[in-house]
Design a protein around this motif. Structure first.
Motif, mmCIF file in Angstrom:
data_model
loop_
_atom_site.group_PDB
_atom_site.id
_atom_site.type_symbol
_atom_site.label_atom_id
_atom_site.label_comp_id
_atom_site.label_asym_id
_atom_site.label_seq_id
_atom_site.Cartn_x
_atom_site.Cartn_y
_atom_site.Cartn_z
ATOM 1 N N ARG A 161 0.506 -1.341 0.311
ATOM 2 C CA ARG A 161 0.059 -0.027 -0.005
ATOM 3 C C ARG A 161 0.788 1.410 -0.066
ATOM 4 N NH1 ARG A 161 -0.022 -2.272 4.773
ATOM 5 N NH2 ARG A 161 0.789 -1.494 6.528
ATOM 6 N N PRO A 162 0.691 2.567 -0.282
ATOM 7 C CA PRO A 162 1.075 3.544 -0.288
ATOM 8 C C PRO A 162 1.243 3.924 1.428
ATOM 9 C CG PRO A 162 -1.118 3.545 -1.264
ATOM 10 C CD PRO A 162 -1.190 2.814 -0.968
ATOM 11 N N PHE A 163 3.302 4.461 0.982
ATOM 12 C CA PHE A 163 3.290 4.818 2.903
ATOM 13 C C PHE A 163 4.647 5.248 2.043
ATOM 14 C CE2 PHE A 163 5.320 1.468 2.056
ATOM 15 C CZ PHE A 163 7.035 0.718 2.282
ATOM 16 N N ILE A 164 4.886 6.804 3.605
ATOM 17 C CA ILE A 164 5.827 7.936 3.675
ATOM 18 C C ILE A 164 6.716 7.066 4.638
ATOM 19 C CG2 ILE A 164 7.051 9.594 3.761
ATOM 20 C CD1 ILE A 164 4.322 10.641 2.701
ATOM 21 N N VAL A 165 7.981 6.964 4.756
ATOM 22 C CA VAL A 165 9.583 6.466 6.206
ATOM 23 C C VAL A 165 9.460 8.246 6.349
ATOM 24 C CG1 VAL A 165 10.636 5.366 7.172
ATOM 25 C CG2 VAL A 165 8.828 4.237 6.240
ATOM 26 N N PHE A 166 9.467 8.881 7.606
ATOM 27 C CA PHE A 166 10.307 9.758 7.287
ATOM 28 C C PHE A 166 11.482 9.440 7.863
ATOM 29 C CE2 PHE A 166 7.487 10.901 10.328
ATOM 30 C CZ PHE A 166 8.006 11.347 11.615
ATOM 31 N N SER B 107 11.198 16.702 -8.516
ATOM 32 C CA SER B 107 11.318 15.656 -7.537
ATOM 33 C C SER B 107 10.081 15.132 -6.991
ATOM 34 C CB SER B 107 12.203 15.494 -6.906
ATOM 35 O OG SER B 107 11.655 16.758 -5.728
ATOM 36 N N SER B 108 9.239 16.012 -6.687
ATOM 37 C CA SER B 108 7.289 16.115 -6.615
ATOM 38 C C SER B 108 6.447 14.960 -7.422
ATOM 39 C CB SER B 108 6.917 16.550 -5.551
ATOM 40 O OG SER B 108 6.782 17.878 -6.894
ATOM 41 N N PHE B 109 7.158 14.537 -8.377
ATOM 42 C CA PHE B 109 6.403 14.232 -9.347
ATOM 43 C C PHE B 109 6.435 13.011 -9.031
ATOM 44 C CE2 PHE B 109 6.140 18.845 -10.845
ATOM 45 C CZ PHE B 109 5.244 18.395 -10.633
ATOM 46 N N ALA B 110 8.179 12.408 -8.710
ATOM 47 C CA ALA B 110 8.567 10.756 -9.237
ATOM 48 C C ALA B 110 7.670 10.292 -7.906
ATOM 49 C CB ALA B 110 10.091 11.237 -9.208
ATOM 50 N N LEU B 111 7.835 10.986 -6.862
ATOM 51 C CA LEU B 111 7.375 10.846 -5.709
ATOM 52 C C LEU B 111 6.228 10.591 -5.386
ATOM 53 C CD1 LEU B 111 9.217 12.553 -2.567
ATOM 54 C CD2 LEU B 111 9.652 10.759 -3.472
ATOM 55 N N ALA B 112 4.724 11.421 -6.205
ATOM 56 C CA ALA B 112 3.921 11.213 -6.212
ATOM 57 C C ALA B 112 3.721 10.083 -6.978
ATOM 58 C CB ALA B 112 3.148 12.091 -6.658
ATOM 59 N N ARG B 113 4.463 9.697 -8.586
ATOM 60 C CA ARG B 113 4.141 8.197 -9.657
ATOM 61 C C ARG B 113 4.540 7.082 -8.090
ATOM 62 N NH1 ARG B 113 6.678 11.924 -13.114
ATOM 63 N NH2 ARG B 113 8.416 10.934 -12.719
ATOM 64 N N ALA C 75 3.874 16.991 4.055
ATOM 65 C CA ALA C 75 1.955 16.483 4.097
ATOM 66 C C ALA C 75 0.934 16.408 2.825
ATOM 67 C CB ALA C 75 1.249 17.737 4.945
ATOM 68 N N LYS C 76 2.063 17.362 1.826
ATOM 69 C CA LYS C 76 0.933 17.491 0.547
ATOM 70 C C LYS C 76 0.469 16.129 0.183
ATOM 71 C CE LYS C 76 1.622 21.857 0.023
ATOM 72 N NZ LYS C 76 2.466 23.380 -1.145
ATOM 73 N N LEU C 77 1.869 14.845 -0.192
ATOM 74 C CA LEU C 77 1.264 14.510 -0.331
ATOM 75 C C LEU C 77 0.420 12.472 0.435
ATOM 76 C CD1 LEU C 77 5.362 13.096 -1.160
ATOM 77 C CD2 LEU C 77 3.804 12.776 -2.776
ATOM 78 N N VAL C 78 0.340 13.500 1.859
ATOM 79 C CA VAL C 78 -0.848 12.824 2.449
ATOM 80 C C VAL C 78 -1.956 13.047 1.975
ATOM 81 C CG1 VAL C 78 -1.533 12.435 5.388
ATOM 82 C CG2 VAL C 78 1.104 12.143 4.454
#
Length: 307
Positions: free
Chosen positions: A127-132, A187-193, A229-232
């Motif tokens: 599933r989509p997730f972010i690790v910071f 780079s934000s577009f690559a992360l969004a994809r 935050a915007k990606l979430v």
């Protein structure tokens, strides 16, 4: 025109020369056992650090962050921080050798991992997730761990300013850390994809961002990147904190913490400012716990111009 070309040529030569010296040093380090090389770089960084202009910024940052600490305590933290940087440089050379985590081993190795069930859940239930994470300990080991667990993670990283070093660093990281996206305008577009495909994203959240949101860090004004935050907000994905902690004896603990609760407004939408502040608060709690393992020479508070 000629003067401009000469200046550019001189600058390129300087960057090339610096890169060659760094590569030479790393090549020499390979000739020694890992622990001996890492300990040497620790001592060297502690020696050279106070002789650099960045050391003044380091102490200024520490005084602002810990006004209750004595000068002796701050000096100790500063030296620990420079030692941490020296160790990281050497650990780059030996990363394949250092990362020895094996979940089936009865005795812990050099690397221990906390949060294994979370790693396995993210792997087995895609599933989509972010690790910071933050610039603490050897943060480069976290994407290596993700790759070892078979996670589909795209990592955002900031390449060195030196183009010759940037190419080498990218090649090294790509072979060990999976998908990489250099930090730049697109780079934000690559992360969004990546999130759109149902994969994961890894980001550092303690960097200065000149056009960022106004937030607080150690009680002082900073600007924080709103990207996470915007990606979430766009993908409604889970967000996991992760960090690397240095342990005695040249060992490491990699921690993946449970997903955090994202602040939301009354209408249910993501509160971007509150989320950015929450990230700062989490990083601050990590840094307060192990202050000597964070990179204090960064101009996080944008005060370098006043020094």
């Amino acid at each position: 025109m000629l003067i401009t070309r000469l200046v550019l040529a001189a600058n390129h030569f300087r960057q090339w020369l610096i890169a060659q010296l760094v590569f030479l040093l790393l090549t020499v380090l390979k000739l020694f056992p890992a622990d001996a090389a890492i300990n040497f770089m620790d001592r060297f960084a502690r020696w050279i650090g106070p002789k650099t202009g960045r050391y003044k910024l380091t102490l200024t940052n520490l005084r602002n962050a810990f006004p209750e600490k004595s000068e002796a305590e701050l000096e100790e933290i500063a030296l620990d921080s420079w030692g941490n940087m020296g160790r990281m440089a050497a650990e780059y050379v030996f990363l394949d050798q250092l990362f020895d985590f094996d979940p089936h081993r009865s005795e812990p190795g050099r690397v221990e991992v906390s949060g294994i069930p979370l790693f396995l859940d993210l792997r087995d239930n895609p599933r989509p997730f972010i690790v910071f994470t933050a610039h603490s300990g050897n943060f480069e080991m976290l994407p290596v761990a993700g790759s070892a667990f078979g996670l589909d993670v795209t990592v955002l990283f900031r390449p060195p300013n030196n183009p010759y070093m940037a190419d080498k660093v990218f090649e090294f990281r790509k072979a060990r850390m999976g998908n990489l996206v250099p930090s730049h305008a697109g780079s934000s577009f690559a992360l969004a994809r990546q999130l759109e495909r149902g994969g994961g994203v890894g980001v550092l959240v303690d960097q200065k961002f000149r056009k960022g949101l106004k937030t607080k860090f150690f009680g002082r004004d900073v600007q924080t990147n709103p990207l996470l935050a915007k990606l979430v907000r766009q993908f409604n994905c889970e967000v996991y904190p992760a960090r690397c902690i240095r342990l005695p004896g040249g060992r490491f603990r990699l921690e993946l913490e449970p997903a955090i609760t994202i602040p939301r407004r009354t209408d249910g939408s993501v509160d971007v400012n509150a989320t950015a502040q929450m990230l700062n608060d989490k990083v601050e709690s990590w840094v307060r716990e192990y202050p000597g393992q964070w990179l204090w020479y960064h101009d996080r508070w944008n005060i370098k111009r006043s020094l």
